[in-house]
Design a protein around this motif. Sequence first.
Motif, PDB file in Angstrom:
ATOM      1  N   CYS A  12      -9.249  -7.418 -24.435  1.00 34.78           N
ATOM      2  CA  CYS A  12      -9.845  -7.683 -25.744  1.00 34.78           C
ATOM      3  C   CYS A  12      -9.454  -9.075 -26.255  1.00 34.78           C
ATOM      4  CB  CYS A  12      -9.374  -6.605 -26.713  1.00 34.78           C
ATOM      5  SG  CYS A  12      -9.938  -6.808 -28.408  1.00 34.78           S
ATOM      6  N   CYS A  25      -6.060  -8.519 -30.683  1.00 37.61           N
ATOM      7  CA  CYS A  25      -4.627  -8.402 -30.975  1.00 37.61           C
ATOM      8  C   CYS A  25      -3.752  -8.280 -29.723  1.00 37.61           C
ATOM      9  CB  CYS A  25      -4.372  -7.271 -31.958  1.00 37.61           C
ATOM     10  SG  CYS A  25      -4.187  -5.650 -31.209  1.00 37.61           S
ATOM     11  N   CYS A  81      -5.899  -4.552 -25.236  1.00 36.65           N
ATOM     12  CA  CYS A  81      -6.539  -3.394 -24.605  1.00 36.65           C
ATOM     13  C   CYS A  81      -7.416  -3.845 -23.446  1.00 36.65           C
ATOM     14  CB  CYS A  81      -7.408  -2.676 -25.633  1.00 36.65           C
ATOM     15  SG  CYS A  81      -6.442  -1.895 -26.930  1.00 36.65           S
ATOM     16  N   CYS A 125     -10.290  -0.101 -30.466  1.00 36.83           N
ATOM     17  CA  CYS A 125     -10.620   0.038 -31.888  1.00 36.83           C
ATOM     18  C   CYS A 125     -11.993  -0.579 -32.129  1.00 36.83           C
ATOM     19  CB  CYS A 125      -9.545  -0.580 -32.777  1.00 36.83           C
ATOM     20  SG  CYS A 125      -9.621  -2.382 -32.899  1.00 36.83           S
TER      21      CYS A 125
HETATM   22  S1  SF4 Z   1      -6.228  -2.574 -30.758  1.00 39.40           S
HETATM   23 FE1  SF4 Z   1      -8.345  -3.239 -31.148  1.00 39.40          FE
HETATM   24  S2  SF4 Z   1      -8.145  -5.426 -31.558  1.00 39.40           S
HETATM   25 FE2  SF4 Z   1      -6.231  -4.806 -30.576  1.00 39.40          FE
HETATM   26  S3  SF4 Z   1      -6.571  -5.223 -28.402  1.00 39.40           S
HETATM   27 FE3  SF4 Z   1      -7.135  -3.076 -28.774  1.00 39.40          FE
HETATM   28  S4  SF4 Z   1      -9.340  -3.083 -29.141  1.00 39.40           S
HETATM   29 FE4  SF4 Z   1      -8.598  -5.188 -29.379  1.00 39.40          FE
END
Ligand code: SF4
Length: 714
Positions: free
Chosen positions: A7, A10, A14, A57
């Motif tokens: 991702c 953050c 993920c 998320c």
């Molecule tokens: S928690 Fe959400 S924003 Fe963070 S890496 Fe996973 S999918 Fe991406």
Amino acid sequence: MGTPTHCPYCALQCGMTLSRGGAETGGGTGKRGGAETGATVRVAPRDDVPANRGGLCQKGWTAAELLTAPDRLTAPMMRRSRDAPLEPCTWDEALDRVAAEASRLRALHGPDAVAVFGGGGLTNEKAYQLGKFARVALGTSQIDYNGRFCMSSAAAASGRAFGMDRGLPGPVTDLAASGAVLLAGGNVAETMPPFMRHLTEMRDGGGALIVVDPRRTATVRQADLHLQPVPGTDIALANGLLHLLIAEGLADEDYIAARTTGFGAVRTVVNAYWPDRVERITGVPVPRMREAVRLLARAGRAHVLTARGAEQHARGTDMVSAFINLALALGLPGRAGSGYGCLTGQGNGQGGREHGQKADQLPGYRRIDDPAARAHVAGVWGVDPETLPGPGSSAHELLSALGTAAGPKALLLFGSNPVVSAPGAAAVEERLGALDLLVVADFVPSETARRADVVLPAAQWAEESGTMTNLEGRVLRRRRAVPPPDGVRTDLEIIGALAGRLRAPGEWSTDPAEVFAELRRASAGGTADYSGITYERIEAEGGVFWPCPSRDHPGTPRPYLDRFPTPDGLARFVPAEHHGADEDVDAGYPVYLTTGRVLAQYQSGAQTRRVPALAEAAPGPFVELHPDLAARLGIEDGGQVRVESRRGTATVRARLTGAIRHDTVFMPFHWAGEGRANLLTNPALDPVSRMPEFKVCAVRLEPAAASPPHAPGA
Ligand code: SF4
Ligand SMILES: Nc1nc2c(c(=O)[nH]1)N[C@H]1C(S)=C(S)[C@@H](COP(=O)(O)OP(=O)(O)OC[C@H]3O[C@@H](n4cnc5c(=O)[nH]c(N)nc54)[C@H](O)[C@@H]3O)O[C@H]1N2
Ligand SMILES: Nc1nc2c(c(=O)[nH]1)N[C@H]1C(S)=C(S)[C@@H](COP(=O)(O)OP(=O)(O)OC[C@H]3O[C@@H](n4cnc5c(=O)[nH]c(N)nc54)[C@H](O)[C@@H]3O)O[C@H]1N2
Ligand SMILES: [Mo]
């Protein structure tokens, strides 16, 4: 099949798979225009990545939509004169202008006239190259990055306790086998939702989750115990917990004797934090403190974790030290499946703080004032160590000096949007306006990019490759799934082209694999040693934990098992005294303001405000306040409110909730304009980490005259 990657947002990083083609099916895809009309990028979670195991998320699911944002930057732009509008130009025009202007200002005012600001979202390769670019191509000491606003207090406290700063002490899956987790100042249910599954698994196995937060957050609602302190009082609270632990004979004396030093001084300090006094300071009832201590001491395996709520303070480093002291007295750090950890925030918040975009740092987590470190890195860069500048100023100090008589006259900015995210945002805007040259590389016209003299359109995560180091200290591959749109360049291409124009010595590859090979050599022998990590190994092993000093080294998931990387191998207790907020409440400003995040927006919002589903879920700024406080002030749910601090006024909507303390209000900081939380925040800095006090200042509130609803994306 698709391209396995991670991702863009953050630090949980993920795992996700990106695939192309097919008809658009709504959420989870980005439709590509231009040369690839009709092609779509589809996001699917990976279940082979331990951090998220098939979860994402809402931000992750919709990440590809930004690839085709209607106002995506696809051509360089510049202003022909100070008051002229930004107009499209060619890459040569833009890069020539930046190089010529930087050279002119440097000749006129010296090398520190040009400053660089980076970001924790940049890949390791880009962060490394940006630090090298500042020191070698510009010769400036003035480089820092937004990580200073993020986990710098935890980094400083970890460094002084353990001799090293790596976010978590082991794989995130260790949490599931914990008997108790104390989470101070983190709202992971909103800031890294898939992280919750590790905590849920722990609770299913009988473990207890204890959360310290002035608000009853989504995370607290899944906790076993909530400690709800006044913002800024965590040092007193942590000292109070340690006082009780010692008083009840629950401190791990054998561990303290064998693995630590400095306990005596801490014991003397916490002696004065008797329970009633701590309750008076923090507002946390004594029985809750006793319960927390009992749960932690009985747990066997346990973790003490901090996030921004217990770090973004003018005493943030001491605050984290107080929690580390508690973890040490419990005997946790350096035991498999236990420890202290900081929840790193940005996608590459960990790697971004290791390879040289920080003012005092060289690659491999080396210090720029260490002669041996300078000699090693200068050798890799092919320059004389004498030519490397010394330490520069920290983020807030750098931004505050822009355009002043002694400060930088030009700023090159990669991966941050300080007009929204920096403390004292109005003053920062003024400083940016006083520059001779502001250059911003971004994918979208962020609020900061819109003020630039030159805007350089950069490639996004799905269009580039490189490495990211997640919150566990695990180095991961980011893989390119689609080419960037025509007219867009990668950050490495931009840095390389500028270095060439500035006639910088050494190699300036634009190939991430080559830059990573150089980074490995530069980091060799340093604290964050990546020399044994290769793209192939990351692929084969599902990521590699640093330090990894050789190709046949397995990597280091749990760094402190045998000894701590301190000179004597022992962890250090560091005494911390409660001081309270830098700016306490008074008759004029009687309410505490704290700031933070909501699930559907990311940081300054430059990215997520442009994703329709996210903009709809979290459309505009608001202030969360208790109904009793609202009633006293004549404020109604949904009404407009003026929130005023000594630094400015913000106008936002009221959101009433019984989940916050009566004496405290909360604002997320994701929006621009007159609802900006950072018009209010206090830029008082921590003496060690130089972290600003984002998490507490004094405000007053009053109902505002009704104004039109907030436009999404504004
Ligand atoms: S928690 Fe959400 S924003 Fe963070 S890496 Fe996973 S999918 Fe991406
Ligand atoms: N949705 C979303 N997720 C994100 C981000 C985002 O912008 N949006 N950003 C990423 C980044 S860079 C970061 S750094 C992380 C941050 O992740 P978190 O640290 O979890 O996020 P925050 O909301 O800043 O702060 C957490 C909590 O601290 C509490 N708090 C406020 N003051 C105090 C205090 O004095 N003491 C204590 N103990 N708690 C206090 C707040 O009420 C808040 O609930 O999130 C990452 N993930
Ligand atoms: N009041 C308050 N203020 C805060 C905080 C708080 O809790 N309260 N938290 C602080 C924290 S923890 C953080 S981390 C900061 C973050 O705040 P910022 O530093 O502003 O972070 P972002 O909004 O992520 O900004 C990143 C910008 O760079 C662009 N970008 C992203 N990736 C790349 C890339 O790879 N290359 C290029 N060229 N551009 C890129 C994005 O489009 C965006 O415009 O905010 C801080 N500010
Ligand atoms: Mo952050």
